[in-house]
Scaffold this active site. Sequence first.
Site, PDB file in Angstrom:
ATOM      1  N   CYS A 154       0.823  -1.203   0.000  1.00  0.00           N
ATOM      2  CA  CYS A 154       0.000   0.000   0.000  1.00  0.00           C
ATOM      3  C   CYS A 154       0.859   1.257   0.000  1.00  0.00           C
ATOM      4  CB  CYS A 154      -0.955   0.003   1.191  1.00  0.00           C
ATOM      5  SG  CYS A 154      -0.124  -0.160   2.796  1.00  0.00           S
ATOM      6  N   HIS A 412      -1.438   1.191   7.323  1.00  0.00           N
ATOM      7  CA  HIS A 412      -1.926   1.176   5.941  1.00  0.00           C
ATOM      8  C   HIS A 412      -1.802   2.580   5.363  1.00  0.00           C
ATOM      9  CE1 HIS A 412      -4.223   0.107   2.428  1.00  0.00           C
ATOM     10  NE2 HIS A 412      -5.145   1.011   2.691  1.00  0.00           N
TER      11      HIS A 412
END
Length: 509
Positions: A154, A412
């Site tokens: 990510c 994330h």
Amino acid sequence: GASSMGGMGAGDADSAASAAGDEAAAAEVAANVDHVLVGLLYIARVLVQCGARLRVLAINEAINLHYVAFRECIMPRRDSNCGKCQSVASRRAAFGLVHELAVLFPQFLIRLVQRHYLTVLDENGSTWEFGYDPIQDSRAAVGYVGLYNPGCVCYGNSVLQQLFMTPRFRRAVLDAVDPAKDPRESVLFQLQSLFGWLQESERKCKDPRPFFAAFKDLDGNPTNVRVQQDADEFLSLLLDRIETAVKGLPQEAAITRTFAGKVVNKITGEKCGHVSDNQEPFQVLSVAINGHASLEEALSAHTAGEPLRGDNAYACGTCGHKVDAIKRLCIRELPPTLIVHLKRFEFDYETMLKRKLNSRCSFPEFLDLKPYMEATLAPETASDEAKAAAAAASHYRLVGVVVHTGTTEMGHYYSFIREDRAGGPTRGGAARGDAAAVEDVGRTGAMSRWLEFNDKTVRPFRFERLEAECFGGEDVTWVYDEATRQFVSRVTEKARSAYMLVYERETRR
């Protein structure tokens, strides 16, 4: 975000609204009928019926027609573009053609199933099968393609989308002729391939694993997609490697100058006035935010003068002895696109562990960098180059944010990006001139909207939510209290906050 786990936070309602908007946009795409395609499919069905009755339709032609109808219109291969039939009406017409062929040639029905239908199951696995939905597997309704996350990339996906949405950089990368002999090992070629897919594909997302296979780690091995990395470190390393790859190419200047700026460390004797400066280039401007409530405050501290006195006095080369002096970092030149790295990760010497700063740090939509430039901070010693740079545009507008949610050990990354219709890709929703695209008219006069790029998901983002989603600070969540048997509010630190900011120079002020 991680901060809302265990209860309903302020962002949950907004997430639900965004999900509802996604469904509405998908329904709108499904409702748009391609009347030309539907007409051609019905004509083909009638011709098949007539050809069978007149016995002029060869069996091999029927099989080929079935293959075209099934593979190109209804259920394409995973490695190809989306099927032509995107609406309910067109898919109904295509299935009607397939059904007509199966009825007219029953002796080949089993062969057709083995040749095509079972192949689909082998290619795509049990999860896809015949539940294939062209809307769910197509480019997002907002007009952009996402990036698949095969593990923990990510950090790369969020940065790559920011680079792709920088028109000057994207065009230069796509125009470059890669001199590498093996495209599989070329970072430039793989970045071009990824950009080309993001620009032209009708798929929902692109698998970036070929890019990360070419993007080697410091030991020369392909990037491990199962290991999380720092987005700022990834960006710096990627830009360095792209600059190396385009050395000597016509696009070298455009690529290297897009994010390139200069800072200077100046040491000025308080009495003698002698000046020593050390210029350094930068592609990402890293700013410490610990103890600072805003970006402007952090930049002021970043460029504040530091006295050098006593044992720490400066050894002046001209005077030949130590003198009291002022040491200051100044911005000498600014790039067209400025990337600011907010230092939210730092080492705690008390716990001897790395920790994340979740404190609030605001940043403006419009940023004037003139107060932090050399010509402003040290006008008496500023060079002509520095004065010319200060005279140029120093006003910037926010166009992108890379957000990190979580902790130093687990988190994330995702991106919010402002789409300028004057400079961004004109595909999908952006090309159709959707009402959502005409969200605001900036000072440059270009209509724009904000989008969220979260791995394979691309959806609209409301700019008024930027403070709640990116500034950090405290959050109020509601949790169920077993003792009182009711929901109670609790104040916690937000785990989500801006990690990198992308500012574009305003050319029309």
